[in-house]
Design a protein around this motif. Structure first.
Motif, PDB file in Angstrom:
ATOM      1  N   LEU A   1      30.368   6.053  29.977  1.00  0.00           N
ATOM      2  CA  LEU A   1      31.192   5.463  28.781  1.00  0.00           C
ATOM      3  C   LEU A   1      32.636   5.240  29.108  1.00  0.00           C
ATOM      4  O   LEU A   1      33.397   6.063  29.836  1.00  0.00           O
ATOM      5  CB  LEU A   1      31.456   6.872  27.883  1.00  0.00           C
ATOM      6  N   PRO A   2      32.968   3.821  28.933  1.00  0.00           N
ATOM      7  CA  PRO A   2      34.257   3.453  29.270  1.00  0.00           C
ATOM      8  C   PRO A   2      35.490   3.987  28.385  1.00  0.00           C
ATOM      9  O   PRO A   2      35.199   4.116  27.437  1.00  0.00           O
ATOM     10  CB  PRO A   2      34.288   1.830  28.997  1.00  0.00           C
ATOM     11  N   PRO A   3      36.442   4.722  29.113  1.00  0.00           N
ATOM     12  CA  PRO A   3      37.491   5.354  28.537  1.00  0.00           C
ATOM     13  C   PRO A   3      38.124   4.444  27.552  1.00  0.00           C
ATOM     14  O   PRO A   3      38.454   5.179  26.483  1.00  0.00           O
ATOM     15  CB  PRO A   3      38.247   5.888  29.369  1.00  0.00           C
ATOM     16  N   ASP A   4      38.176   3.355  27.662  1.00  0.00           N
ATOM     17  CA  ASP A   4      38.940   2.251  26.494  1.00  0.00           C
ATOM     18  C   ASP A   4      38.270   2.203  25.447  1.00  0.00           C
ATOM     19  O   ASP A   4      38.616   1.454  24.345  1.00  0.00           O
ATOM     20  CB  ASP A   4      39.402   1.036  27.197  1.00  0.00           C
ATOM     21  N   GLN A   5      36.802   2.427  25.314  1.00  0.00           N
ATOM     22  CA  GLN A   5      36.111   2.483  24.145  1.00  0.00           C
ATOM     23  C   GLN A   5      35.865   3.795  23.443  1.00  0.00           C
ATOM     24  O   GLN A   5      35.144   3.880  22.457  1.00  0.00           O
ATOM     25  CB  GLN A   5      34.559   2.138  24.517  1.00  0.00           C
ATOM     26  N   VAL A   6      36.880   4.639  23.650  1.00  0.00           N
ATOM     27  CA  VAL A   6      36.770   6.014  23.102  1.00  0.00           C
ATOM     28  C   VAL A   6      38.239   6.313  22.232  1.00  0.00           C
ATOM     29  O   VAL A   6      39.267   6.189  23.074  1.00  0.00           O
ATOM     30  CB  VAL A   6      36.551   7.278  24.054  1.00  0.00           C
ATOM     31  N   ASP A   7      38.142   6.602  20.902  1.00  0.00           N
ATOM     32  CA  ASP A   7      39.381   7.282  20.137  1.00  0.00           C
ATOM     33  C   ASP A   7      39.070   8.652  20.237  1.00  0.00           C
ATOM     34  O   ASP A   7      38.179   9.062  19.418  1.00  0.00           O
ATOM     35  CB  ASP A   7      39.250   6.508  18.942  1.00  0.00           C
ATOM     36  N   ILE A   8      40.226   9.416  20.599  1.00  0.00           N
ATOM     37  CA  ILE A   8      40.258  10.968  20.558  1.00  0.00           C
ATOM     38  C   ILE A   8      40.819  11.204  19.264  1.00  0.00           C
ATOM     39  O   ILE A   8      41.522  10.628  18.823  1.00  0.00           O
ATOM     40  CB  ILE A   8      41.241  11.631  21.633  1.00  0.00           C
ATOM     41  N   LEU A   9      39.907  12.030  18.407  1.00  0.00           N
ATOM     42  CA  LEU A   9      40.173  12.606  17.130  1.00  0.00           C
ATOM     43  C   LEU A   9      41.192  13.866  17.234  1.00  0.00           C
ATOM     44  O   LEU A   9      41.749  14.099  16.339  1.00  0.00           O
ATOM     45  CB  LEU A   9      39.025  12.530  16.105  1.00  0.00           C
ATOM     46  N   GLY A  10      40.584  14.608  18.079  1.00  0.00           N
ATOM     47  CA  GLY A  10      41.185  15.795  18.014  1.00  0.00           C
ATOM     48  C   GLY A  10      40.571  17.002  18.977  1.00  0.00           C
ATOM     49  O   GLY A  10      39.383  16.539  19.335  1.00  0.00           O
ATOM     50  N   LEU A  11      40.828  18.156  19.067  1.00  0.00           N
ATOM     51  CA  LEU A  11      40.208  19.352  19.832  1.00  0.00           C
ATOM     52  C   LEU A  11      39.732  20.367  18.611  1.00  0.00           C
ATOM     53  O   LEU A  11      40.382  20.627  17.998  1.00  0.00           O
ATOM     54  CB  LEU A  11      41.067  19.816  20.605  1.00  0.00           C
ATOM     55  N   LEU A  12      38.551  20.859  19.004  1.00  0.00           N
ATOM     56  CA  LEU A  12      38.047  22.162  18.532  1.00  0.00           C
ATOM     57  C   LEU A  12      38.315  23.334  19.354  1.00  0.00           C
ATOM     58  O   LEU A  12      38.698  22.999  20.488  1.00  0.00           O
ATOM     59  CB  LEU A  12      36.739  22.069  18.409  1.00  0.00           C
ATOM     60  N   PRO A  13      38.465  24.258  18.655  1.00  0.00           N
ATOM     61  CA  PRO A  13      38.974  25.551  19.317  1.00  0.00           C
ATOM     62  C   PRO A  13      38.260  25.895  20.872  1.00  0.00           C
ATOM     63  O   PRO A  13      36.870  25.543  20.835  1.00  0.00           O
ATOM     64  CB  PRO A  13      39.032  26.741  18.556  1.00  0.00           C
ATOM     65  N   PRO A  14      38.647  26.461  21.709  1.00  0.00           N
ATOM     66  CA  PRO A  14      37.935  26.545  23.082  1.00  0.00           C
ATOM     67  C   PRO A  14      36.685  27.554  22.904  1.00  0.00           C
ATOM     68  O   PRO A  14      36.523  28.223  21.926  1.00  0.00           O
ATOM     69  CB  PRO A  14      39.117  27.422  24.052  1.00  0.00           C
ATOM     70  N   HIS A  15      35.751  27.368  23.740  1.00  0.00           N
ATOM     71  CA  HIS A  15      34.677  28.187  23.947  1.00  0.00           C
ATOM     72  C   HIS A  15      34.372  28.726  25.308  1.00  0.00           C
ATOM     73  O   HIS A  15      34.441  28.063  25.952  1.00  0.00           O
ATOM     74  CB  HIS A  15      33.356  27.285  23.485  1.00  0.00           C
ATOM     75  N   GLU A  16      34.223  30.093  25.166  1.00  0.00           N
ATOM     76  CA  GLU A  16      34.006  30.763  26.608  1.00  0.00           C
ATOM     77  C   GLU A  16      32.566  31.025  26.685  1.00  0.00           C
ATOM     78  O   GLU A  16      31.700  31.098  26.051  1.00  0.00           O
ATOM     79  CB  GLU A  16      34.583  32.233  26.099  1.00  0.00           C
TER      80      GLU A  16
END
Length: 197
Positions: free
Chosen positions: A97-112
């Motif tokens: 997956l090319p990084p320039d084809q990805v739009d980051i929307l946000g983060l979910l809380p961490p998972h252990e």
């Protein structure tokens, strides 16, 4: 509103909601975790195509950890990387997956995880098509799951099996031949809950 805009807006609204961390031990409250345990940072890319399909992988059966399991592209955070950079790098390495084809929307809380990682889900949209390329030796298969399947809490159930001498419970969200369970299912269950609130 087009389908991709509506899904994107649903995801953005879900990410804005408050919610705590999750873990592989959520359904096993009697598990005793070492207070001095050291958790390694990791990031996974929860990436949706514009039509709502979620990108997932089936891990190689030859891997030492989680062989043959369904997973998001992702892995440990390298020195100097942000969570977003790590998720994008791993997705490029694992599925092409090319990084320039990805739009980051946000983060979910961490998972252990049971393997002592703190995995942070990085939610994103994939813009346009790309040539899927499975990383040899790590990824056995790349596939997608419809948004309607993973966004509906009723598609998740709790199952259990014996692990390290005791019964361990976990979420599952099977889809066709794919048995989505464990950390992947738990993170998706958390997202489904936010989407339905």
């Amino acid at each position: 509103m087009t389908l991709n805009n509506s899904i994107e807006q649903l995801l953005i609204s879900a990410l804005a909601k408050k919610g705590g961390d999750s873990s592989d031990f959520d359904l096993n409250p009697d598990t005793k975790l070492a207070e001095n345990r050291i958790l390694k940072p990791a990031a996974v890319l929860v990436a949706f195509h514009e039509d709502g399909r979620l990108l997932l992988t089936k891990r190689s059966a030859r891997l030492k950890h989680h062989p043959g399991q369904i997973a998001f592209p992702g892995g440990k955070v390298e020195q100097g990387e942000t969570l977003e950079q790590a998720a994008l790098r791993e997705a490029h390495e694992e599925v092409g997956l090319p990084p320039d084809q990805v739009d980051i929307l946000g983060l979910l809380p961490p998972h252990e995880t049971v393997t002592s990682y703190t995995a942070t889900p990085v939610v994103a949209m994939i813009r346009g098509d790309f040539d899927h390329r499975a990383e040899e030796g790590e990824v056995a298969e790349i596939f997608t799951v419809p948004f309607d399947h993973i966004s509906n809490p009723s598609n998740f159930r709790i199952e259990g099996r014996r692990w390290q001498g005791r019964k361990r419970y976990y979420y599952v969200a099977p889809f066709g031949p794919y048995y989505i369970w464990g950390a992947t299912a738990r993170m998706l269950r958390g997202l489904a809950g936010r989407l339905c609130d």
